[in-house]
Write a protein that holds these residues in place. Structure first.
Motif, PDB file in Angstrom:
ATOM      1  N   ASP A 197       0.827  -1.210   0.000  1.00  0.00           N
ATOM      2  CA  ASP A 197       0.000   0.000   0.000  1.00  0.00           C
ATOM      3  C   ASP A 197       0.861   1.261   0.000  1.00  0.00           C
ATOM      4  OD1 ASP A 197      -2.234  -1.595   0.024  1.00  0.00           O
ATOM      5  OD2 ASP A 197      -2.547  -1.434   2.186  1.00  0.00           O
ATOM      6  N   ASN A 198       1.938   1.253   0.797  1.00  0.00           N
ATOM      7  CA  ASN A 198       2.830   2.415   0.849  1.00  0.00           C
ATOM      8  C   ASN A 198       3.501   2.645  -0.497  1.00  0.00           C
ATOM      9  OD1 ASN A 198       2.260   2.918   3.535  1.00  0.00           O
ATOM     10  ND2 ASN A 198       3.961   1.680   4.292  1.00  0.00           N
ATOM     11  N   ALA A 199       3.917   1.559  -1.152  1.00  0.00           N
ATOM     12  CA  ALA A 199       4.545   1.672  -2.470  1.00  0.00           C
ATOM     13  C   ALA A 199       3.564   2.255  -3.482  1.00  0.00           C
ATOM     14  CB  ALA A 199       5.038   0.303  -2.936  1.00  0.00           C
ATOM     15  N   SER A 200       2.305   1.837  -3.397  1.00  0.00           N
ATOM     16  CA  SER A 200       1.287   2.342  -4.318  1.00  0.00           C
ATOM     17  C   SER A 200       1.055   3.831  -4.099  1.00  0.00           C
ATOM     18  CB  SER A 200      -0.018   1.570  -4.131  1.00  0.00           C
ATOM     19  OG  SER A 200      -0.998   2.020  -5.034  1.00  0.00           O
ATOM     20  N   ARG A 201       1.022   4.249  -2.836  1.00  0.00           N
ATOM     21  CA  ARG A 201       0.823   5.673  -2.544  1.00  0.00           C
ATOM     22  C   ARG A 201       1.994   6.506  -3.068  1.00  0.00           C
ATOM     23  NH1 ARG A 201      -1.879   3.604   2.121  1.00  0.00           N
ATOM     24  NH2 ARG A 201       0.077   3.399   3.266  1.00  0.00           N
ATOM     25  N   LEU A 202       3.216   5.989  -2.910  1.00  0.00           N
ATOM     26  CA  LEU A 202       4.396   6.701  -3.408  1.00  0.00           C
ATOM     27  C   LEU A 202       4.348   6.813  -4.928  1.00  0.00           C
ATOM     28  CD1 LEU A 202       7.146   8.013  -3.028  1.00  0.00           C
ATOM     29  CD2 LEU A 202       8.173   5.731  -3.006  1.00  0.00           C
ATOM     30  N   ALA A 203       3.965   5.719  -5.600  1.00  0.00           N
ATOM     31  CA  ALA A 203       3.871   5.739  -7.061  1.00  0.00           C
ATOM     32  C   ALA A 203       2.867   6.787  -7.528  1.00  0.00           C
ATOM     33  CB  ALA A 203       3.492   4.362  -7.582  1.00  0.00           C
ATOM     34  N   ASP A 204       1.790   6.977  -6.776  1.00  0.00           N
ATOM     35  CA  ASP A 204       0.779   7.980  -7.136  1.00  0.00           C
ATOM     36  C   ASP A 204       1.387   9.372  -7.249  1.00  0.00           C
ATOM     37  OD1 ASP A 204      -1.269   6.134  -7.271  1.00  0.00           O
ATOM     38  OD2 ASP A 204      -1.985   6.509  -5.227  1.00  0.00           O
ATOM     39  N   THR A 205       2.342   9.680  -6.366  1.00  0.00           N
ATOM     40  CA  THR A 205       2.917  11.035  -6.345  1.00  0.00           C
ATOM     41  C   THR A 205       3.757  11.321  -7.582  1.00  0.00           C
ATOM     42  OG1 THR A 205       4.967  10.420  -5.169  1.00  0.00           O
ATOM     43  CG2 THR A 205       3.015  10.894  -3.823  1.00  0.00           C
ATOM     44  N   TYR A 206       4.174  10.281  -8.317  1.00  0.00           N
ATOM     45  CA  TYR A 206       5.000  10.478  -9.511  1.00  0.00           C
ATOM     46  C   TYR A 206       4.166  10.780 -10.755  1.00  0.00           C
ATOM     47  CZ  TYR A 206       9.418   9.148  -7.364  1.00  0.00           C
ATOM     48  OH  TYR A 206      10.551   9.125  -6.587  1.00  0.00           O
ATOM     49  N   GLN A 207       2.839  10.597 -10.654  1.00  0.00           N
ATOM     50  CA  GLN A 207       1.939  10.848 -11.784  1.00  0.00           C
ATOM     51  C   GLN A 207       2.509  10.245 -13.068  1.00  0.00           C
ATOM     52  OE1 GLN A 207       0.374  14.871 -12.057  1.00  0.00           O
ATOM     53  NE2 GLN A 207       0.648  15.182  -9.846  1.00  0.00           N
ATOM     54  N   LEU A 208       2.611   8.938 -13.068  1.00  0.00           N
ATOM     55  CA  LEU A 208       3.249   8.214 -14.160  1.00  0.00           C
ATOM     56  C   LEU A 208       2.358   8.126 -15.406  1.00  0.00           C
ATOM     57  CD1 LEU A 208       4.604   5.350 -11.904  1.00  0.00           C
ATOM     58  CD2 LEU A 208       6.030   7.041 -13.079  1.00  0.00           C
ATOM     59  N   ALA A 209       3.013   8.071 -16.549  1.00  0.00           N
ATOM     60  CA  ALA A 209       2.317   7.842 -17.822  1.00  0.00           C
ATOM     61  C   ALA A 209       3.264   7.104 -18.754  1.00  0.00           C
ATOM     62  CB  ALA A 209       1.887   9.170 -18.438  1.00  0.00           C
ATOM     63  N   ILE A 210       2.691   6.339 -19.682  1.00  0.00           N
ATOM     64  CA  ILE A 210       3.472   5.617 -20.692  1.00  0.00           C
ATOM     65  C   ILE A 210       2.844   5.906 -22.046  1.00  0.00           C
ATOM     66  CG2 ILE A 210       4.280   3.366 -21.494  1.00  0.00           C
ATOM     67  CD1 ILE A 210       3.844   2.309 -18.647  1.00  0.00           C
ATOM     68  N   ASP A 211       3.684   6.297 -23.037  1.00  0.00           N
ATOM     69  CA  ASP A 211       3.111   6.548 -24.362  1.00  0.00           C
ATOM     70  C   ASP A 211       3.171   5.277 -25.209  1.00  0.00           C
ATOM     71  OD1 ASP A 211       5.641   6.298 -25.525  1.00  0.00           O
ATOM     72  OD2 ASP A 211       5.916   8.452 -25.810  1.00  0.00           O
ATOM     73  N   ASP A 212       2.695   5.353 -26.433  1.00  0.00           N
ATOM     74  CA  ASP A 212       2.606   4.162 -27.279  1.00  0.00           C
ATOM     75  C   ASP A 212       3.962   3.655 -27.754  1.00  0.00           C
ATOM     76  OD1 ASP A 212      -0.136   3.856 -27.098  1.00  0.00           O
ATOM     77  OD2 ASP A 212      -0.532   5.202 -28.782  1.00  0.00           O
ATOM     78  N   ASN A 213       5.006   4.453 -27.568  1.00  0.00           N
ATOM     79  CA  ASN A 213       6.366   4.021 -27.903  1.00  0.00           C
ATOM     80  C   ASN A 213       7.094   3.427 -26.699  1.00  0.00           C
ATOM     81  OD1 ASN A 213       6.336   4.873 -30.684  1.00  0.00           O
ATOM     82  ND2 ASN A 213       6.454   6.991 -29.913  1.00  0.00           N
TER      83      ASN A 213
END
Length: 282
Positions: A149-165
C-alpha cells in the motif's frame, strides 16, 4: 519422559490419520465413517467441538486486504472462553486443501499438528499452542500488505504515464530540459516458445533496470520460478499483477495496464528510473 512418549504417540496418530479419510456430514466430523467431533458455521468462521461437546475452539480464515486472490488465507485459532488466539498456515494444500471444503481443510491442518486426532479435539495440545509464542502470521502478512500500500501511494505522487512508444513519463523527472518529463522506457516481448510475456524496463541510458515475467521464468541467480514478478538489476523481486483489460481491441502500450503495474511497483519501491539508479552500480 511420559510427556515425550505421549507427544510421539500423538504425532504417530496424526501421521496415520493422513492415510485415512476425513468427511464432514451434517456437521459431524468423521474419520473413516467414525464420528470424532463436530463443526458448525461457514466461511470464514467455524466452531469445532470435541465429541462430547465439552470443549470447543473457533477457527477463522483471515486474509490481508487486497492480497493476491490465489494466496491462501491463514487460520486464527481461538479459545472463546479465555480469548487467547494463535495462528496456523495451510501447509498441506497440495494434498489436503480444498477451496470447496474449508471446514475439512482446517481439520486436516489441525490433525497435521496434533491438535485434532483420531480421538477428537486435543484440548491439551491446543491450550499449549494458544499459550505459546505467537506464530506471527498476521503481523507478517499485514505488514507485507502495508508495504504494498505504501509503495502504491508513493507511485501515485509520480503521476506516471506511458506513451505508445514505451516512453515512461513522470512529473518528478529530473532532466536538464524542464519540459522533458521522460524517466525511462518499457518494452514488451514474448521470447518464449510458450508465448509467455516479459517486459523490460530501462533507464534513459537504455540500461536494464528490471525484467517482469508472466509465468514460470527462471533467471540466473534466483532459484525460484518468477510468476507475475519482476526482478531488478540488484536481484530484488517484486510482485506486479498481469492485467489485459486495457486493450480489448487492438494493442496500444499507453493502454497496457500490466506495463503500468510494473512501472508503478518499481517506482513505489524506490527505483526512480532516469539514470541515478546506476551511479553506484559496479
Amino acid at each position: 519422559m511420559k510427556k515425550n512418549v505421549f507427544n510421539v504417540l500423538i504425532m504417530l496418530i496424526s501421521v496415520c490419520s493422513f492415510a485415512q479419510k476425513i468427511k464432514i456430514d451434517k456437521g459431524e466430523i468423521k474419520l473413516d465413517e467414525k464420528t470424532i467431533g463436530y463443526v458448525e458455521g461457514k466461511k470464514p468462521v467455524f466452531k469445532i467441538y470435541s465429541l462430547d461437546k465439552s470443549a470447543s475452539i473457533t477457527a477463522e480464515l483471515k486474509n490481508a486486504p487486497n492480497e493476491d486472490s490465489m494466496k491462501l488465507p491463514w487460520i486464527e485459532i481461538k479459545n472463546e472462553t479465555t480469548g487467547k488466539t494463535n495462528e496456523i498456515d495451510f501447509k498441506n494444500k497440495s494434498r489436503k486443501f480444498s477451496a470447496f471444503n474449508y471446514d475439512r481443510s482446517i481439520i486436516y491442518e489441525l490433525m497435521d499438528r496434533g491438535y485434532f486426532t483420531a480421538e477428537g479435539l486435543n484440548v491439551e495440545a491446543i491450550e499449549n499452542f494458544l499459550n505459546g509464542e505467537s506464530a506471527g502470521i498476521a503481523a507478517k502478512r499485514l505488514g507485507v500488505q502495508g508495504d504494498v500500500d505504501n509503495a502504491s501511494r508513493l507511485a501515485d505522487t509520480y503521476q506516471l504515464a506511458i506513451d505508445d512508444n514505451g516512453v515512461i513519463y513522470s512529473i518528478k523527472a529530473k532532466n536538464i530540459d524542464p519540459n522533458d518529463k521522460a524517466i525511462g522506457f518499457i518494452r514488451m516481448t514474448s521470447p518464449f516458445t510458450n508465448g509467455e510475456l516479459k517486459y523490460d524496463v530501462l533507464d534513459l541510458d537504455n540500461r536494464l533496470i528490471a525484467t517482469w515475467y508472466a509465468k514460470a521464468a527462471m533467471v540466473s541467480g534466483y532459484d525460484k520460478f518468477l510468476n507475475q514478478e519482476l526482478i531488478t538489476w540488484d536481484n530484488k523481486v517484486f510482485k506486479a499483477t498481469f492485467d489485459n483489460r486495457g486493450n480489448p481491441i487492438g494493442y496500444k502500450m499507453s493502454k497496457d495496464i500490466t506495463a503500468m503495474n510494473v512501472v508503478r511497483v518499481l517506482v513505489g519501491n524506490g527505483y526512480s528510473l532516469g539514470s541515478p539508479n546506476f551511479e553506484n552500480r559496479k
